[in-house]
Design a protein around this motif. Structure first.
Motif, PDB file in Angstrom:
ATOM      1  N   ASN A 161       0.812  -1.205   0.000  1.00 20.27           N
ATOM      2  CA  ASN A 161       0.000   0.000   0.000  1.00 20.27           C
ATOM      3  C   ASN A 161       0.851   1.262   0.000  1.00 20.27           C
ATOM      4  N   ARG A 162       2.150   1.135  -0.202  1.00 17.97           N
ATOM      5  CA  ARG A 162       3.036   2.293  -0.254  1.00 17.97           C
ATOM      6  C   ARG A 162       3.643   2.351  -1.654  1.00 17.97           C
ATOM      7  N   TYR A 163       3.029   3.155  -2.508  1.00 15.13           N
ATOM      8  CA  TYR A 163       3.383   3.201  -3.916  1.00 15.13           C
ATOM      9  C   TYR A 163       4.207   4.433  -4.283  1.00 15.13           C
ATOM     10  N   CYS A 164       4.263   5.421  -3.380  1.00 13.03           N
ATOM     11  CA  CYS A 164       4.862   6.698  -3.736  1.00 13.03           C
ATOM     12  C   CYS A 164       5.882   7.158  -2.700  1.00 13.03           C
ATOM     13  N   LEU A 165       6.972   7.718  -3.180  1.00 17.19           N
ATOM     14  CA  LEU A 165       7.987   8.330  -2.325  1.00 17.19           C
ATOM     15  C   LEU A 165       8.021   9.825  -2.625  1.00 17.19           C
ATOM     16  N   GLN A 166       7.810  10.614  -1.612  1.00 14.97           N
ATOM     17  CA  GLN A 166       7.797  12.057  -1.758  1.00 14.97           C
ATOM     18  C   GLN A 166       9.111  12.618  -1.231  1.00 14.97           C
ATOM     19  N   GLN A 167       9.876  13.290  -2.096  1.00 14.73           N
ATOM     20  CA  GLN A 167      11.167  13.792  -1.639  1.00 14.73           C
ATOM     21  C   GLN A 167      11.458  15.187  -2.175  1.00 14.73           C
ATOM     22  N   PHE A 168      12.226  15.939  -1.378  1.00 16.55           N
ATOM     23  CA  PHE A 168      12.642  17.284  -1.713  1.00 16.55           C
ATOM     24  C   PHE A 168      14.096  17.295  -2.173  1.00 16.55           C
ATOM     25  N   ASP A 169      14.409  18.275  -2.996  1.00 18.15           N
ATOM     26  CA  ASP A 169      15.777  18.748  -3.077  1.00 18.15           C
ATOM     27  C   ASP A 169      15.675  20.274  -3.113  1.00 18.15           C
ATOM     28  N   LYS A 170      16.759  20.948  -3.344  1.00 14.26           N
ATOM     29  CA  LYS A 170      16.760  22.398  -3.236  1.00 14.26           C
ATOM     30  C   LYS A 170      15.845  23.067  -4.257  1.00 14.26           C
ATOM     31  N   LYS A 171      15.671  22.432  -5.416  1.00 15.32           N
ATOM     32  CA  LYS A 171      14.979  23.093  -6.510  1.00 15.32           C
ATOM     33  C   LYS A 171      13.582  22.561  -6.797  1.00 15.32           C
ATOM     34  N   GLN A 172      13.246  21.363  -6.309  1.00 14.17           N
ATOM     35  CA  GLN A 172      11.951  20.808  -6.687  1.00 14.17           C
ATOM     36  C   GLN A 172      11.445  19.787  -5.678  1.00 14.17           C
ATOM     37  N   ILE A 173      10.146  19.480  -5.805  1.00 13.88           N
ATOM     38  CA  ILE A 173       9.512  18.422  -5.052  1.00 13.88           C
ATOM     39  C   ILE A 173       9.148  17.329  -6.046  1.00 13.88           C
TER      40      ILE A 173
END
Length: 510
Positions: free
Chosen positions: A408-420
């Motif tokens: 049920n965990r299909y997505c990883l949400q991550q940041f870097d300096k310029k984008q999500i």
């Protein structure tokens, strides 16, 4: 004399021929649009191109005339004939002007892209006091259009100030409450607002009436908009998405205004009968419950739709007359329908599309990453979340048979300096619906333990025709912060120097 008359006739014929060729060239985008399978149902009424008998040169209406806008009262798709007839017989009277107001040109300019973006023309801080005044006009203004128009222009020195007052006043009115007090009556502002609630009148016509009374050129623009009930990539057909908005003249450029979307916000009403919610980031998103099937209307001013930039408005609004997109290269209906589904909050947060500009996307080998560019100066104050749905017609959810863990965990949400980035992994074939949410998160005003409901910023329909090879579940994303050097790192005045993304790759397990 006969020779002279013949020469004049020939000259006029030749002149008309030349004029026709020029007009055809100018209307090429419209002709191209008319060749589509679903041609426009309406034509925008332009009182410059259709002057009255006493105004054949396209000059501005005479403020001293009995009806200053002549025949410039268009019908709208959401206004009934009885209300329209009443307004057609209502004269627009003169409203005195301040001598310091910006002088208007003798001829109205043609539709074209504005020379400056909205943020260079309109500074919200400069209008705080006038916004307060416009939001709290005397109740007597609700009984007379002329008095209302005078109050909205009182102390205003420019057309921009008047247009802002009109927009603010309209968008703070609670039509539901007013409709419970009076019957629809197009002869008074209060009765007209009640008529909007009863779908006998329109916001676009109300805005046009008040601007015209202040001698500001304004048109009602008819077309389609991706409103409540719209699904990303959906083809627009029928009357479900018909609506109307405005263009008004500020200086020498037309500007886009939508009081309807700027005032009313529909929440719920989407049963999602065709979709199963399979993954979500946060409990701070709107809940999936029985109440969601009931649509509710909330009244609050949305600043995006006041003088909206054409390159942003094009994602949600398609005029029947292409020239009112105010773009150098107007979109066709097909191009408009294909565009990514982004909402006003997306632009208000200063985001930009970094990866997929179309609403319908295909996953490659069962994987996909959708990215948005962050505004460098404001990215510290934005939090994100998501919901991922799967079409119910695609079968049951897949499980990892080796570890017996539900995927049920299909997505990883991550940041870097310029984008999500929203990185998705699909363990089985099917059609998916991805909804992204965002909110401005001010640490000084919003405590960490406060409960805040996010607004949707974008949506995509994803087609996956191949199962991903890596069927293991993603790491749990328990909040809107995601992975990577995000909000808390920046608030702590720290900077990532080695690993600047949420995913770190190791060599030999070290």
């Amino acid at each position: 004399l006969l020779v002279a008359i013949t020469y004049i006739k020939l000259t006029l014929v030749m002149g008309c021929g030349t004029s026709t060729q020029v007009n055809q060239s100018q209307q090429a985008p419209q002709e191209q649009y008319n060749q589509l399978e679903d041609p426009p149902r309406y034509t925008v009424y332009d009182f410059l191109s259709q002057p009255t008998d006493n105004n054949q040169n396209g000059e501005l209406p005479n403020a001293n005339a009995e009806n200053v806008d002549g025949q410039s009262r268009p019908t709208t798709s959401d206004t009934n004939e009885e209300t329209l007839e009443a307004f057609m017989n209502t004269a627009v009277t003169e409203v005195p002007h301040d001598t310091n107001r910006l002088k208007l040109p003798k001829k109205l300019p043609k539709p074209r892209p504005p020379a400056k973006p909205k943020n260079e023309l309109y500074i919200p801080a400069d209008f705080r006091e006038s916004d307060k005044t416009a939001s709290s006009l005397p109740n007597t203004c609700l009984n007379n259009f002329d008095e209302l128009a005078k109050h909205l222009s009182m102390n205003a020195k420019t057309d921009l100030e008047i247009v802002r007052n009109i927009y603010k006043w309209i968008t703070v009115q609670d039509c539901d409450k007013i409709a419970g007090e009076v019957e629809p009556d197009p002869s008074t502002p209060k009765g007209y607002l009640a008529g909007i609630k009863m779908e006998k009148a329109s916001y676009a016509e109300l805005f046009r009436i008040l601007t015209t009374k202040n001698n500001i050129p304004c048109h009602s623009v008819k077309g389609n908009a991706k409103g409540a009930g719209y699904m990303p990539g959906q083809k627009l057909s029928g009357e479900q998405f018909n609506t109307a908005w405005n263009v008004c003249l500020i200086g020498s450029y037309w500007r886009l205004v939508d009081c309807h979307w700027g005032a009313r916000h529909v929440t719920g009403g989407e049963e999602n009968a065709a979709w199963d919610l399979i993954d979500t980031t946060s409990t701070e998103l709107p809940e999936e419950d029985e109440q969601q099937s009931k649509a509710t209307v909330q009244y609050a001013t949305d600043e995006f739709y006041f003088l909206a930039d054409p390159e942003k408005m094009m994602y949600s609004h398609l005029p029947d007359d292409l020239e009112w997109q105010l773009l150098e290269n107007p979109l066709s209906r097909g191009q408009f329908e294909d565009l990514a589904f982004v909402k006003s909050t997306f632009f208000q947060l200063g985001l930009a599309i970094a990866s997929h500009n179309k609403a319908l996307v295909e996953a490659k080998k069962g994987e996909l990453a959708i990215s948005f560019a962050l505004p460098m100066e404001d990215s510290v104050s934005i939090s994100f979340a998501y919901k991922l749905y799967k079409s119910k017609g695609d079968g049951q959810r897949t499980e990892n048979t080796q570890s017996n863990i539900s995927l049920n965990r299909y997505c990883l949400q991550q940041f870097d300096k310029k984008q999500i980035s929203f990185e998705l992994r699909f363990p089985e074939k099917g059609i998916y619906l991805m909804e992204m949410y965002g909110i401005e998160d001010n640490a000084e005003k919003t405590p960490a333990d406060s409960k805040t409901v996010m607004s949707q910023i974008a949506g995509y329909v994803i087609v996956n025709n191949e199962e991903c090879k890596n069927r293991k579940p993603m790491p749990l994303t328990s909040s809107q912060k995601g992975y990577g050097p995000g909000i808390d790192v920046r608030r702590s005045h720290m900077v990532a120097t080695t690993h600047k993304q949420g995913v770190v790759y190791t060599e030999d397990g070290q």
